[in-house]
Design an enzyme around this catalytic site. Structure first.
Site, PDB file in Angstrom:
ATOM      1  N   CYS A  46       3.166  -4.872   6.909  1.00  0.00           N
ATOM      2  CA  CYS A  46       2.864  -4.468   5.567  1.00  0.00           C
ATOM      3  C   CYS A  46       4.064  -3.871   4.691  1.00  0.00           C
ATOM      4  O   CYS A  46       4.944  -3.088   5.364  1.00  0.00           O
ATOM      5  CB  CYS A  46       1.441  -3.640   5.452  1.00  0.00           C
ATOM      6  N   HIS A  73       0.614  -1.253   0.103  1.00  0.00           N
ATOM      7  CA  HIS A  73       0.035   0.028   0.141  1.00  0.00           C
ATOM      8  C   HIS A  73       0.847   1.138  -0.038  1.00  0.00           C
ATOM      9  O   HIS A  73       2.222   1.260   0.417  1.00  0.00           O
ATOM     10  CB  HIS A  73      -0.858  -0.041   1.083  1.00  0.00           C
TER      11      HIS A  73
END
Length: 352
Positions: A253, A234
């Protein structure tokens, strides 16, 4: 040691940099130490900067403790490091389709490749931010990217909600509104920070999510690759962090520096997704879901030696995987590593 400063170890430093290929040899053929400068000259600064760049260090030309330690790693240790990466690459999956994405954790870098006509072509290379080495490491795996979510909600994982968000809300109830967050439960959506609601979050009966917008921790785009660890790629609301040399800063992440370029790469089979349409989708007030026409394989790996432009680049063993692999290999066969250690090791750089 900064530019212009004197140091007794400059002669040995010059010899080491010549041996490693970061400083051109003397045109006269004399050893660098024989004509060592009295001060830290621009030529040496440039060579140290090149060395730092090849070793994942802050490329500032300043000879500090970290750079000195890297200069003093003996060739035998580097040979072992290379051997470990060759072993890891031996069982790393490659060429799984016409396109693929590889994230190398210790290098803090993502690369996107195309495979056609028997050739692999690098299409993208960008900085990434990965999980903290101390407690939220990015797992290594091989999964397919299947969709993109533009303007995503951030559904705060229960572990983060319990350990960070709920304690923060107990101290500062207004934090929820300032960060664009809300509670979601069977009763619906709420923004009332009550003890009962916080208790419901801790009991797993409600969750906290952050609405799309400039404060969203996922930024304005999320690349979805289903996996058991709930890890995805992301963007971020804090892009300045990409300027740091060490970037293990996330909860696990992978944050990408150039989300628009990556979206173009994975959506290139659909010509309707132009740059303008991608940017418009990233600016929507509500999520926009797009399923990829063809899944794109994503490999997250831990390679501490990378060859670029014919030169080896060495990176730190961020998560200790090299150390573990070396230990496992030694359990089965100590001879190759004993032979490596028997090789000649360079002396330590320091003042004479």
């Amino acid at each position: 040691l900064t530019p212009g400063q004197p140091w007794a170890g400059l002669g040995v430093l010059a010899e080491r940099l010549v041996a490693l290929g970061d400083l051109p040899p003397q045109p006269t053929g004399e050893p660098p130490a024989a004509s060592a400068p009295a001060q830290y000259t621009p030529a040496l600064v440039e060579a140290v900067t090149a060395f730092q760049r090849r070793h994942g260090l802050e490329a500032d030309g300043v000879l500090g403790a970290t750079t000195l330690a890297a200069l003093n790693v003996p060739p035998a240790a580097r040979a072992e490091q290379i051997a470990l990466q060759m072993e890891r690459l031996r069982w790393t999956p490659v060429l799984q389709g016409p396109r693929m994405i590889a994230v190398n954790v210790p290098e803090y870098r993502l690369r996107a490749y195309e495979y056609a006509g028997g050739r692999i072509t690098l299409r993208l290379s960008m900085a990434v931010i990965v999980g903290k080495a101390l407690d939220t490491r990015t797992p290594l795996f091989d999964e397919d990217m299947q969709s993109i979510e533009f303007s995503p909600y951030w559904n705060i994982p229960p572990s983060i909600a319990r350990g960070e968000t709920v304690p923060r809300l107990r101290r500062d109830p207004g934090y929820l509104a300032r960060q664009g967050m809300e509670f979601v439960s069977a009763a619906g959506v709420s923004t009332d920070t009550t003890p009962e609601m916080l208790g419901a979050v801790l009991a797993g009966q409600a969750r906290i999510r952050q609405r799309p917008g400039p404060l969203n921790a996922l930024g304005d785009i999320k690349f979805v690759l289903p996996n058991n660890d709930n890890i995805y790629l992301h963007h971020t609301s804090a892009p300045t962090l990409f300027g740091r040399s060490r970037r293990d800063l996330s909860h696990g992440c992978v944050r990408v520096e150039e989300p628009v370029a990556l979206a173009q790469f994975v959506l290139q089979d659909d010509p309707a997704w132009t740059v303008e349409r991608i940017r418009a989708a990233m600016a929507q007030p509500k999520p926009v879901f797009v399923r990829l026409p063809h899944p794109v394989p994503v490999i997250i790996t831990h390679i501490t030696v990378v060859v670029q432009d014919g030169r080896p680049h060495f990176y730190g063993d961020l998560y200790g995987h090299d150390r573990k692999l070396a230990s496992l290999l030694r359990q089965h066969s100590a001879k190759p590593y004993d032979a490596v250690r028997a090789g000649s090791a360079a002396g330590v750089i320091g003042p004479k």
